[in-house]
Design a protein around this motif. Structure first.
Motif, mmCIF file in Angstrom:
data_model
loop_
_atom_site.group_PDB
_atom_site.id
_atom_site.type_symbol
_atom_site.label_atom_id
_atom_site.label_comp_id
_atom_site.label_asym_id
_atom_site.label_seq_id
_atom_site.Cartn_x
_atom_site.Cartn_y
_atom_site.Cartn_z
ATOM 1 N N VAL A 361 13.032 10.087 20.425
ATOM 2 C CA VAL A 361 13.080 8.768 19.779
ATOM 3 C C VAL A 361 12.416 8.828 18.404
ATOM 4 O O VAL A 361 12.926 8.263 17.425
ATOM 5 N N VAL A 362 11.275 9.506 18.325
ATOM 6 C CA VAL A 362 10.569 9.628 17.045
ATOM 7 C C VAL A 362 11.431 10.392 16.034
ATOM 8 O O VAL A 362 11.492 10.028 14.848
ATOM 9 N N MET A 363 12.086 11.465 16.483
ATOM 10 C CA MET A 363 13.003 12.182 15.586
ATOM 11 C C MET A 363 14.062 11.223 15.042
ATOM 12 O O MET A 363 14.410 11.265 13.851
ATOM 13 N N GLY A 364 14.575 10.367 15.933
ATOM 14 C CA GLY A 364 15.570 9.394 15.483
ATOM 15 C C GLY A 364 15.004 8.457 14.439
ATOM 16 O O GLY A 364 15.663 8.146 13.434
ATOM 17 N N LYS A 365 13.770 8.000 14.641
ATOM 18 C CA LYS A 365 13.136 7.116 13.663
ATOM 19 C C LYS A 365 12.944 7.806 12.316
ATOM 20 O O LYS A 365 12.943 7.160 11.261
ATOM 21 N N LEU A 366 12.768 9.125 12.377
ATOM 22 C CA LEU A 366 12.596 9.904 11.146
ATOM 23 C C LEU A 366 13.935 10.242 10.506
ATOM 24 O O LEU A 366 13.977 10.953 9.494
ATOM 25 N N GLY A 367 15.026 9.766 11.089
ATOM 26 C CA GLY A 367 16.350 10.023 10.533
ATOM 27 C C GLY A 367 16.959 11.329 10.983
ATOM 28 O O GLY A 367 18.032 11.716 10.504
ATOM 29 N N ARG A 368 16.334 12.009 11.921
ATOM 30 C CA ARG A 368 16.824 13.318 12.381
ATOM 31 C C ARG A 368 17.590 13.123 13.695
ATOM 32 O O ARG A 368 17.223 13.622 14.751
ATOM 33 N N GLN A 392 19.995 7.004 28.484
ATOM 34 C CA GLN A 392 19.531 5.765 27.859
ATOM 35 C C GLN A 392 18.760 6.037 26.573
ATOM 36 O O GLN A 392 18.859 5.267 25.616
ATOM 37 N N THR A 393 18.003 7.128 26.566
ATOM 38 C CA THR A 393 17.261 7.469 25.352
ATOM 39 C C THR A 393 18.207 7.849 24.225
ATOM 40 O O THR A 393 18.022 7.426 23.069
ATOM 41 N N GLU A 394 19.234 8.617 24.533
ATOM 42 C CA GLU A 394 20.223 8.966 23.504
ATOM 43 C C GLU A 394 20.907 7.707 22.994
ATOM 44 O O GLU A 394 21.115 7.549 21.779
ATOM 45 N N ALA A 395 21.236 6.794 23.898
ATOM 46 C CA ALA A 395 21.866 5.536 23.485
ATOM 47 C C ALA A 395 20.922 4.734 22.590
ATOM 48 O O ALA A 395 21.354 4.132 21.592
ATOM 49 N N GLN A 396 19.641 4.720 22.921
ATOM 50 C CA GLN A 396 18.667 3.993 22.111
ATOM 51 C C GLN A 396 18.593 4.557 20.695
ATOM 52 O O GLN A 396 18.558 3.812 19.711
ATOM 53 N N ILE A 397 18.558 5.873 20.597
ATOM 54 C CA ILE A 397 18.481 6.519 19.280
ATOM 55 C C ILE A 397 19.713 6.156 18.434
ATOM 56 O O ILE A 397 19.596 5.814 17.245
ATOM 57 N N LEU A 398 20.874 6.215 19.043
ATOM 58 C CA LEU A 398 22.107 5.880 18.320
ATOM 59 C C LEU A 398 22.172 4.391 17.984
ATOM 60 O O LEU A 398 22.679 4.006 16.922
ATOM 61 N N ARG A 399 21.654 3.553 18.889
ATOM 62 C CA ARG A 399 21.657 2.109 18.633
ATOM 63 C C ARG A 399 20.775 1.785 17.434
ATOM 64 O O ARG A 399 21.139 0.970 16.575
ATOM 65 N N GLU A 400 19.592 2.425 17.380
ATOM 66 C CA GLU A 400 18.690 2.185 16.250
ATOM 67 C C GLU A 400 19.268 2.710 14.947
ATOM 68 O O GLU A 400 18.924 2.225 13.865
ATOM 69 N N ALA A 401 20.161 3.692 15.064
ATOM 70 C CA ALA A 401 20.859 4.201 13.870
ATOM 71 C C ALA A 401 22.099 3.373 13.545
ATOM 72 O O ALA A 401 22.848 3.723 12.636
ATOM 73 N N LYS A 402 22.334 2.288 14.300
ATOM 74 C CA LYS A 402 23.474 1.368 14.111
ATOM 75 C C LYS A 402 24.816 2.039 14.376
ATOM 76 O O LYS A 402 25.859 1.546 13.924
ATOM 77 N N ASN A 403 24.814 3.108 15.116
ATOM 78 C CA ASN A 403 26.071 3.799 15.437
ATOM 79 C C ASN A 403 26.529 3.314 16.812
ATOM 80 O O ASN A 403 26.454 4.027 17.814
#
Length: 569
Positions: A361-368, A392-403
């Protein structure tokens, strides 16, 4: 046939009540540490006796414990030597022959009537056979042998498997009656009474024990446990506080008190108790870990960090947990790179999976995002529940990336393997709304309701969406009415009902529901709905006050900003 007396080896095997090795494993019955010369038996050392000694030893060495037990049991009767009887008892226990062991133990105790070991063994075997009345006399003799205080402390474990709790309580009470000045005897009575469901008698016995030994931690802790179950958690905590007032150095009691305060939600008092312990024993890492948890719970992130770090420095056993919580608090401080380092340093333990998920999740927040998804792909879930968490975690990361399209695809693929997962269905329903796929949203939520008819949030999500996005208001209100029946005090369901009533132009009822929701949960989206209903009702000054107050706390909330921009000049 003249045979010279030969020294025979006896093994000193300690008699644990149930500590028998598997029969399939050979047991060495010969000790090289000491060789005990047995005096010739009264009938003389015959060839038969010599044969049985050798047979018993060699059979035991070869793992033939039944044969060894038979040989020694017969030999014990023949020789009437206490050491042989003890040996026969021990081997019979190893061979898992309790009846033979009991027979041998009786002979052993007969030959050594005051031997504490013989009395203990015979008592244990009789208790194991459920023959409490018969065991009573031997227990009394064992206690009288000079180790009374220690034996009273062993009685609870010795009698733990007895089903007749009242019989046990009566037995212990009778045994303790001869020792009115011995605190351990009163403690044993309390344990037995408590197990028999006699809370009042247990407290009385513990009070007696504490009068005899006022600073006894074990008695104080048992009394607190009884009070907790018999009266209330608050009664137990009040007693522990009183005990600590009289005995401030009782560290074990203070530790339990601190933990119980935390369980009762009295976090500030719990923290104070742990801080006291930290001053008393500054080298205890467990105390600092507890302080870290309490500071984290109260959002005191700086003190939480220093406490967890101190616990690590002192060698806290569960390093992974401390590192995981350090990751959480540094993430809360938005120090994402530092948080990622902490999460990635968790190696094993109960928080390993959670740390791996948070790292992604943190990687996702960092744009990675690609790196985060790759990291998730390397996780090997142990079960279906863990697999769903990874998805669910993968979905959360993509959701926060608006994808949202990718979120939908990930969840749809996971549902092929787990079509009845409530979590995955609900998540896909929510992303279906984002993609304007209301058909998917309704399909998934109705599937959830079919699987779990008491799932209030499924009724709520479907009802709210129908009210907000369609003309099916009557149907929406019926769904939300069912949700409120299942969870009447949920502010988000109250908000949904208020919004549906607003759509139905039932403004007075709408404002009533929305006020209740906002009072319980001053969420920005509830503020947006309440303000809009008040605005439509003509109470525009109040609407502005609610919007302005919510914007101060949530300036970036899109729903709130859209309503304010749309309705105010």
């Amino acid at each position: 046939m003249n045979v010279k007396f030969v020294s025979l080896v006896l093994l000193g095997v300690s008699l644990g009540a149930c500590a028998h090795p598997p029969v399939s494993q050979p047991v060495s019955l010969v000790s090289t540490d000491s060789v005990v010369a047995l005096p010739p038996p009264r009938e003389g050392l015959t060839a038969q006796i010599m044969y049985q000694f050798l047979l018993g030893e060699i059979a035991g060495q070869r793992g033939e414990l039944k044969l060894s037990a038979e040989a020694y049991s017969d030999l014990a009767v023949r020789t009437r030597d206490a050491r042989v009887a003890r040996r026969a008892t021990e081997i019979s226990l190893y061979a898992r022959q309790p009846q033979r062991a009991l027979q041998n133990a009786r002979l052993w105790q007969e030959l050594e009537p005051t031997s504490p070991k013989a009395l203990q063994t015979l008592s244990s075997l009789l208790i194991g056979a459920g023959r409490l009345t018969e065991a009573k006399g031997y227990l009394a003799a064992w206690i009288k042998s000079g180790q009374g205080s220690e034996i009273f402390m062993q009685l609870h474990g010795l009698l733990a498997r007895q089903k007749d709790r009242q019989a046990v309580a009566d037995l212990v009470s009778d045994l303790a009656a001869a020792y009115p000045a011995q605190p351990e005897a009163r403690f044993a009575v309390a344990q037995a009474a408590w197990q028999a469901g006699q809370g009042q008698q247990a407290v009385a016995a513990l009070d007696d024990a504490l009068r005899l030994k006022p600073d006894w931690d074990s008695a104080a802790l048992l009394k607190a446990e009884v009070l907790h179950q018999k009266e209330s958690e608050q009664a137990a905590l009040a007693y522990l506080a009183e005990f600590l007032g009289a005995h401030p150095d009782a560290r074990e009691v203070r530790l339990v008190y601190a933990k119980q305060l935390a369980r009762a939600g009295r976090y500030a008092e719990s923290r104070a108790a742990f801080e006291y312990l930290a001053k008393e024993v500054p080298s205890n890492p467990d105390t600092y870990f507890a302080l870290g948890l309490l500071a984290l719970q109260s959002n005191d992130l700086d003190n939480a960090q220093s406490s967890f770090t101190k616990a690590l420095d002192l060698g806290y056993a569960d390093q992974g947990s401390a590192r995981y919580y350090l990751g959480q608090l540094t993430e809360a401080k938005n120090r994402l790179e530092e948080a990622l380092t902490w999460y990635q340093s968790v190696d094993g333990g109960q928080h390993e999976l959670a740390a791996s998920l948070r790292a992604a999740v943190v990687m996702g927040k960092l744009g990675r995002v690609d790196e985060a998804r790759a990291a998730l792909g390397k996780i090997k879930p142990d079960n279906e529940g863990e697999r769903i968490q990874v998805v669910q975690t993968e979905a959360q990361i993509l959701r926060e990336a608006k994808n949202f399209t990718a979120v939908f695809d990930v969840l749809s693929k996971a549902l092929e393997a787990s079509p009845d997962s409530l979590e995955l269905r609900y998540d896909r329903a929510m992303v279906g709304e984002k993609l304007n796929r209301l058909d998917i949203l309704e399909q998934d939520l109705r599937h959830i309701i079919k699987l779990k008819p008491d799932y209030a949030h499924a009724y709520n999500a479907l009802g709210y969406t129908l009210a907000d996005r369609t003309e099916r208001i009557k149907e929406a209100i019926a769904l939300l009415d069912q949700a409120l029946k299942l969870s009447p005090d949920d502010p988000f369901i109250q908000d949904s009902m208020g919004w549906a009533l607003f759509k139905a132009k039932r403004l007075a009822e709408s404002v009533d529901y929305l006020r209740r929701a906002f009072s319980a949960k001053p969420d920005p989206e509830i503020a947006a709905h309440l303000g809009e209903a008040l605005w439509a009702k003509g109470e525009r000054d109040e609407a502005r006050r609610i919007w302005q107050g919510s914007l101060q706390s949530h300036p970036d909330n899109e729903t709130l900003r859209e309503v304010v921009t749309r309705l105010t000049p």
